[in-house]
Design a protein around this motif. Structure first.
Motif, PDB file in Angstrom:
ATOM      1  N   ILE A 233       0.858  -1.181   0.000  1.00 30.69           N
ATOM      2  CA  ILE A 233       0.000   0.000   0.000  1.00 30.69           C
ATOM      3  C   ILE A 233       0.897   1.235   0.000  1.00 30.69           C
ATOM      4  CG2 ILE A 233      -1.735   1.320   1.274  1.00 30.69           C
ATOM      5  CD1 ILE A 233      -2.812  -1.317   2.352  1.00 30.69           C
ATOM      6  N   PHE A 234       0.745   2.062  -1.030  1.00 30.39           N
ATOM      7  CA  PHE A 234       1.550   3.273  -1.143  1.00 30.39           C
ATOM      8  C   PHE A 234       0.695   4.487  -0.801  1.00 30.39           C
ATOM      9  CE2 PHE A 234       3.782   0.221  -3.725  1.00 30.39           C
ATOM     10  CZ  PHE A 234       5.120   0.509  -3.494  1.00 30.39           C
ATOM     11  N   GLY A 235       1.263   5.434  -0.075  1.00 28.30           N
ATOM     12  CA  GLY A 235       0.554   6.654   0.290  1.00 28.30           C
ATOM     13  C   GLY A 235       1.515   7.662   0.885  1.00 28.30           C
ATOM     14  N   GLU A 236       1.008   8.450   1.829  1.00 32.72           N
ATOM     15  CA  GLU A 236       1.863   9.475   2.414  1.00 32.72           C
ATOM     16  C   GLU A 236       2.952   8.827   3.279  1.00 32.72           C
ATOM     17  OE1 GLU A 236      -0.248  12.095   5.001  1.00 32.72           O
ATOM     18  OE2 GLU A 236      -1.140  10.482   6.202  1.00 32.72           O
ATOM     19  N   ASN A 237       4.065   9.539   3.409  1.00 35.86           N
ATOM     20  CA  ASN A 237       5.191   9.054   4.203  1.00 35.86           C
ATOM     21  C   ASN A 237       4.793   8.929   5.664  1.00 35.86           C
ATOM     22  OD1 ASN A 237       7.686   8.658   5.522  1.00 35.86           O
ATOM     23  ND2 ASN A 237       8.770   9.800   3.935  1.00 35.86           N
ATOM     24  N   MET A 238       5.014   7.754   6.255  1.00 39.07           N
ATOM     25  CA  MET A 238       4.661   7.520   7.650  1.00 39.07           C
ATOM     26  C   MET A 238       5.720   8.060   8.614  1.00 39.07           C
ATOM     27  SD  MET A 238       3.062   3.670   7.240  1.00 39.07           S
ATOM     28  CE  MET A 238       2.774   3.442   8.989  1.00 39.07           C
ATOM     29  N   GLY A 239       6.857   8.469   8.065  1.00 36.72           N
ATOM     30  CA  GLY A 239       7.881   9.075   8.910  1.00 36.72           C
ATOM     31  C   GLY A 239       8.392   8.130   9.985  1.00 36.72           C
ATOM     32  N   ASN A 240       8.356   8.587  11.213  1.00 36.83           N
ATOM     33  CA  ASN A 240       8.887   7.797  12.337  1.00 36.83           C
ATOM     34  C   ASN A 240       7.832   6.917  12.990  1.00 36.83           C
ATOM     35  OD1 ASN A 240       7.399   9.884  13.404  1.00 36.83           O
ATOM     36  ND2 ASN A 240       8.900  10.460  14.971  1.00 36.83           N
ATOM     37  N   VAL A 241       6.674   6.765  12.333  1.00 39.04           N
ATOM     38  CA  VAL A 241       5.583   5.937  12.865  1.00 39.04           C
ATOM     39  C   VAL A 241       5.594   4.573  12.173  1.00 39.04           C
ATOM     40  CG1 VAL A 241       3.088   5.710  13.157  1.00 39.04           C
ATOM     41  CG2 VAL A 241       4.172   7.969  13.334  1.00 39.04           C
ATOM     42  N   SER A 242       5.464   3.520  12.961  1.00 35.18           N
ATOM     43  CA  SER A 242       5.347   2.176  12.405  1.00 35.18           C
ATOM     44  C   SER A 242       4.350   1.378  13.237  1.00 35.18           C
ATOM     45  CB  SER A 242       6.704   1.463  12.386  1.00 35.18           C
ATOM     46  OG  SER A 242       7.200   1.301  13.706  1.00 35.18           O
ATOM     47  N   TYR A 243       3.890   0.267  12.672  1.00 39.53           N
ATOM     48  CA  TYR A 243       2.899  -0.569  13.358  1.00 39.53           C
ATOM     49  C   TYR A 243       3.375  -2.015  13.398  1.00 39.53           C
ATOM     50  CZ  TYR A 243      -0.233   3.410  12.850  1.00 39.53           C
ATOM     51  OH  TYR A 243      -0.788   4.659  12.928  1.00 39.53           O
ATOM     52  N   LYS A 244       3.026  -2.688  14.487  1.00 34.85           N
ATOM     53  CA  LYS A 244       3.350  -4.097  14.637  1.00 34.85           C
ATOM     54  C   LYS A 244       2.083  -4.851  15.036  1.00 34.85           C
ATOM     55  CE  LYS A 244       8.150  -3.258  16.053  1.00 34.85           C
ATOM     56  NZ  LYS A 244       9.188  -3.475  17.108  1.00 34.85           N
ATOM     57  N   LEU A 245       2.010  -6.124  14.649  1.00 38.40           N
ATOM     58  CA  LEU A 245       0.840  -6.957  14.938  1.00 38.40           C
ATOM     59  C   LEU A 245       1.211  -8.024  15.965  1.00 38.40           C
ATOM     60  CD1 LEU A 245      -0.505  -7.390  11.297  1.00 38.40           C
ATOM     61  CD2 LEU A 245      -0.911  -5.522  12.922  1.00 38.40           C
ATOM     62  N   LYS A 246       0.358  -8.191  16.946  1.00 41.42           N
ATOM     63  CA  LYS A 246       0.647  -9.112  18.049  1.00 41.42           C
ATOM     64  C   LYS A 246      -0.625  -9.866  18.408  1.00 41.42           C
ATOM     65  CE  LYS A 246       1.931  -9.015  22.969  1.00 41.42           C
ATOM     66  NZ  LYS A 246       2.279  -8.121  24.114  1.00 41.42           N
ATOM     67  N   ASN A 247      -0.464 -11.144  18.759  1.00 36.62           N
ATOM     68  CA  ASN A 247      -1.621 -11.889  19.246  1.00 36.62           C
ATOM     69  C   ASN A 247      -1.316 -12.548  20.587  1.00 36.62           C
ATOM     70  OD1 ASN A 247      -0.037 -14.101  18.623  1.00 36.62           O
ATOM     71  ND2 ASN A 247      -1.365 -14.899  17.026  1.00 36.62           N
ATOM     72  N   GLU A 248      -2.362 -12.831  21.336  1.00 33.54           N
ATOM     73  CA  GLU A 248      -2.268 -13.554  22.604  1.00 33.54           C
ATOM     74  C   GLU A 248      -3.215 -14.740  22.532  1.00 33.54           C
ATOM     75  OE1 GLU A 248      -3.167 -10.895  25.764  1.00 33.54           O
ATOM     76  OE2 GLU A 248      -1.286  -9.765  25.608  1.00 33.54           O
ATOM     77  N   ILE A 249      -2.691 -15.944  22.743  1.00 35.21           N
ATOM     78  CA  ILE A 249      -3.493 -17.170  22.652  1.00 35.21           C
ATOM     79  C   ILE A 249      -3.649 -17.761  24.045  1.00 35.21           C
ATOM     80  CG2 ILE A 249      -3.649 -19.477  21.653  1.00 35.21           C
ATOM     81  CD1 ILE A 249      -1.964 -18.472  19.325  1.00 35.21           C
ATOM     82  N   SER A 250      -4.881 -18.049  24.443  1.00 34.01           N
ATOM     83  CA  SER A 250      -5.155 -18.602  25.776  1.00 34.01           C
ATOM     84  C   SER A 250      -6.244 -19.659  25.677  1.00 34.01           C
ATOM     85  CB  SER A 250      -5.577 -17.491  26.740  1.00 34.01           C
ATOM     86  OG  SER A 250      -6.761 -16.849  26.276  1.00 34.01           O
ATOM     87  N   ASN A 251      -6.463 -20.363  26.786  1.00 32.01           N
ATOM     88  CA  ASN A 251      -7.510 -21.387  26.881  1.00 32.01           C
ATOM     89  C   ASN A 251      -7.438 -22.398  25.738  1.00 32.01           C
ATOM     90  OD1 ASN A 251      -8.597 -20.061  29.162  1.00 32.01           O
ATOM     91  ND2 ASN A 251      -9.837 -18.731  27.865  1.00 32.01           N
ATOM     92  N   VAL A 252      -6.250 -22.922  25.510  1.00 30.39           N
ATOM     93  CA  VAL A 252      -6.060 -23.888  24.428  1.00 30.39           C
ATOM     94  C   VAL A 252      -6.545 -25.273  24.867  1.00 30.39           C
ATOM     95  CG1 VAL A 252      -4.400 -24.997  22.905  1.00 30.39           C
ATOM     96  CG2 VAL A 252      -4.105 -22.586  23.539  1.00 30.39           C
ATOM     97  N   VAL A 253      -7.414 -25.865  24.074  1.00 27.53           N
ATOM     98  CA  VAL A 253      -7.934 -27.213  24.342  1.00 27.53           C
ATOM     99  C   VAL A 253      -7.557 -28.105  23.163  1.00 27.53           C
ATOM    100  CG1 VAL A 253      -9.963 -28.621  24.812  1.00 27.53           C
ATOM    101  CG2 VAL A 253      -9.864 -26.259  25.635  1.00 27.53           C
ATOM    102  N   GLU A 254      -6.806 -29.176  23.449  1.00 30.06           N
ATOM    103  CA  GLU A 254      -6.359 -30.071  22.391  1.00 30.06           C
ATOM    104  C   GLU A 254      -7.475 -31.027  21.976  1.00 30.06           C
ATOM    105  OE1 GLU A 254      -3.571 -29.975  20.801  1.00 30.06           O
ATOM    106  OE2 GLU A 254      -2.539 -28.462  22.038  1.00 30.06           O
TER     107      GLU A 254
END
Length: 210
Positions: free
Chosen positions: A121-142
């Motif tokens: 995705i190209f657009g305006e310069n984000m400069g010193n801003v960046s984004y990261k994606l994170k998940n948390e997994i809980s209550n795992v039942v096999e």
């Protein structure tokens, strides 16, 4: 689907709709049979695989800091993207929508090589801003494997003898998944936003013996 998205422009404050741009996934529109999910099972259907495109675009939009208006999970977990970051689309019922909340128009560029798709995705310069994606997994039942012996010949077209078997239903883990988008400025975390809280019930596999 990638061809439909390539070089699409979204103006400031304009809402992007995946289904509106890509259109109906039909044979007349060039789509073929591949795996889709119906009733929590993977089966053949026209347009299967398109959700890999929508999920990739969803992740690109998140990393670009765009405002997400609609993104839906699959009924079972999928393995081609980090848990909690899929975007299931189905024409007429489930869409991927986001708003261009920047000051400049954005342009979507897509391509595929070596069986991998890439969406930028190209657009305006984000400069010193960046984004990261994170998940948390809980209550795992096999899950466990349940055994069904076909004494009445219900599946005689698929298994006949005692040492023959096949998987009637595939297994999936039960789990709770929280997905977050983190905003970083000058490599410092300034914000963490909960995107979704996906819950999946455990689903045991079923193996049928002849």
């Amino acid at each position: 689907a990638l061809n439909s998205l390539n070089r699409v422009e979204v103006l400031p404050n304009q809402v992007f709709s995946f289904n509106k741009i890509v259109g109906r996934r039909t044979e007349d529109n060039g789509y073929r049979n591949a795996k889709i999910i119906i009733n929590n099972e993977f089966v053949e259907g026209v347009g299967g695989g398109v959700c890999q495109v929508s999920s990739t675009l969803y992740n690109s939009a998140l990393l670009a800091g765009l405002e997400i208006l609609e993104a839906n999970k699959h009924s079972v977990q999928v393995g081609y993207v980090k848990y909690g970051f899929d975007a299931m689309v189905n024409y007429g019922s489930s869409d991927l929508k986001f708003r261009n909340n920047t000051n400049e128009k954005i342009t979507i560029i897509t391509n595929m090589s070596d069986d991998k798709i890439r969406i930028r995705i190209f657009g305006e310069n984000m400069g010193n801003v960046s984004y990261k994606l994170k998940n948390e997994i809980s209550n795992v039942v096999e899950p466990i494997e349940e055994i069904f012996v076909d004494k009445n010949g219900e599946y005689v077209d698929r298994v006949l003898f005692e040492d023959e078997s096949f998987i009637l239903k595939t297994a999936s883990k039960g789990m709770d998944i929280k997905s977050y988008r983190e905003k970083w400025i000058d490599n410092k975390l300034v914000e963490s936003v909960l995107l979704r809280n996906d819950k999946y019930k455990v689903r045991n596999s079923v193996r049928v013996f002849g």
